[in-house]
Design a protein around this motif. Structure first.
Motif, PDB file in Angstrom:
ATOM      1  N   ASP A 257     -11.375  36.825 -12.798  1.00  0.00           N
ATOM      2  CA  ASP A 257     -11.280  35.570 -13.556  1.00  0.00           C
ATOM      3  C   ASP A 257     -11.637  34.199 -12.740  1.00  0.00           C
ATOM      4  N   SER A 258     -12.612  34.362 -12.001  1.00  0.00           N
ATOM      5  CA  SER A 258     -13.285  33.277 -11.203  1.00  0.00           C
ATOM      6  C   SER A 258     -14.055  32.571 -11.882  1.00  0.00           C
ATOM      7  N   ARG A 259     -14.099  31.424 -12.068  1.00  0.00           N
ATOM      8  CA  ARG A 259     -14.966  30.707 -12.861  1.00  0.00           C
ATOM      9  C   ARG A 259     -16.385  29.990 -12.028  1.00  0.00           C
ATOM     10  N   SER A 260     -16.297  30.449 -10.787  1.00  0.00           N
ATOM     11  CA  SER A 260     -17.636  30.217 -10.127  1.00  0.00           C
ATOM     12  C   SER A 260     -17.751  31.177  -8.845  1.00  0.00           C
ATOM     13  N   ARG A 261     -18.753  31.210  -8.013  1.00  0.00           N
ATOM     14  CA  ARG A 261     -18.915  32.107  -6.932  1.00  0.00           C
ATOM     15  C   ARG A 261     -18.034  31.314  -5.925  1.00  0.00           C
ATOM     16  N   VAL A 262     -18.020  30.077  -5.834  1.00  0.00           N
ATOM     17  CA  VAL A 262     -16.933  29.500  -5.048  1.00  0.00           C
ATOM     18  C   VAL A 262     -15.612  29.773  -4.991  1.00  0.00           C
ATOM     19  N   GLN A 263     -15.112  29.922  -6.160  1.00  0.00           N
ATOM     20  CA  GLN A 263     -13.750  30.307  -6.418  1.00  0.00           C
ATOM     21  C   GLN A 263     -13.762  31.950  -5.884  1.00  0.00           C
ATOM     22  N   ALA A 264     -14.646  32.408  -6.232  1.00  0.00           N
ATOM     23  CA  ALA A 264     -14.657  33.949  -5.686  1.00  0.00           C
ATOM     24  C   ALA A 264     -14.812  34.101  -4.074  1.00  0.00           C
ATOM     25  N   ALA A 265     -15.282  33.350  -3.771  1.00  0.00           N
ATOM     26  CA  ALA A 265     -15.352  33.142  -2.175  1.00  0.00           C
ATOM     27  C   ALA A 265     -14.270  32.780  -1.718  1.00  0.00           C
TER      28      ALA A 265
END
Length: 225
Positions: free
Chosen positions: A207-215
């Motif tokens: 449920d991450s909106r961007s790869r920054v949030q995933a990072a």
């Protein structure tokens, strides 16, 4: 032209005409990049994005009428949605944090050089995060501290991580280290397209909106050390 690659379509949103003019001049001379629209506020940026379908939207955080932060959600709601990169000044960390949490693909300092700007557009179009090196460490640290203070880090991260396959966990760890799709592909010996597929699955499952949030998730889970 047969076999030609479509240029990266860019929208510029900044209330200062001189800033837009300077960015446009830089990108005009970059191969494979086409500035298709401009806007002076967030509302106009959404209208222009809907009309011109840019791949990348360079959006100033601070604008009158509707600022860049307020424009993120409606821009990302478009189909197809552009990759939103925020233009900011050094020391605007709080707004950068808000932008990244809202799903922006990253941020770029306004005083970065021409090559950094061009590279950022290409990276965003390729699905990579765009983070100005000079302030990335500070922003990531502040986001992690903010999550900890709000009690959103820790055991709650176990569930989304558990949804990932072993290979997706490997890719997530590399996202946490700031690697690009090309770098991840090289390290794992797979194609860039396969990396993009894994990244898409990671964003969906966590449920991450961007790869920054995933990072950030990778950091909180201890995968990026």
């Amino acid at each position: 032209m047969t076999g030609a690659t479509e240029p990266i379509r860019v929208l510029l949103a900044d209330d200062e005409a001189m800033i837009r003019h300077g960015v446009r001049l830089i990108l005009r001379h970059a191969e494979g990049i086409d500035v298709v629209a401009e806007a002076a506020d967030g509302n106009a940026a959404v209208v222009e994005a809907a009309a011109h379908r840019p791949d990348v939207a360079l959006v100033d955080i601070r604008m009158p009428v509707c600022d860049g932060l307020a424009a993120i959600a409606p821009l990302l709601a478009l189909d197809p949605a552009p990759r939103v990169v925020m233009l900011t000044t050094f020391g605007d960390d709080d707004n950068v944090l808000r932008a990244l949490r809202a799903g922006a693909a990253g941020f770029l300092l306004k005083d970065e050089g021409p090559q950094e700007l061009i590279s950022a557009v290409r990276a965003a179009a390729a699905g990579d995060a765009v983070l100005s090196p000079g302030v990335t460490g500070t922003v990531i640290s502040r986001m992690l501290r903010s999550d900890a203070s709000r009690g959103t880090a820790g055991a709650s991260d176990d569930e989304p991580i558990a949804r990932l396959t072993g290979r997706e966990r490997e890719v997530l760890a590399m996202l946490g280290r700031g690697l690009s799709n090309q770098d991840i592909a090289g390290r794992l010996g797979i194609g860039v397209g396969t990396v993009k597929t894994h990244v898409g699955a990671i964003l969906d499952k966590t449920d991450s909106r961007s790869r920054v949030q995933a990072a950030l998730l990778a950091h909180r889970a201890g995968l990026a050390s």
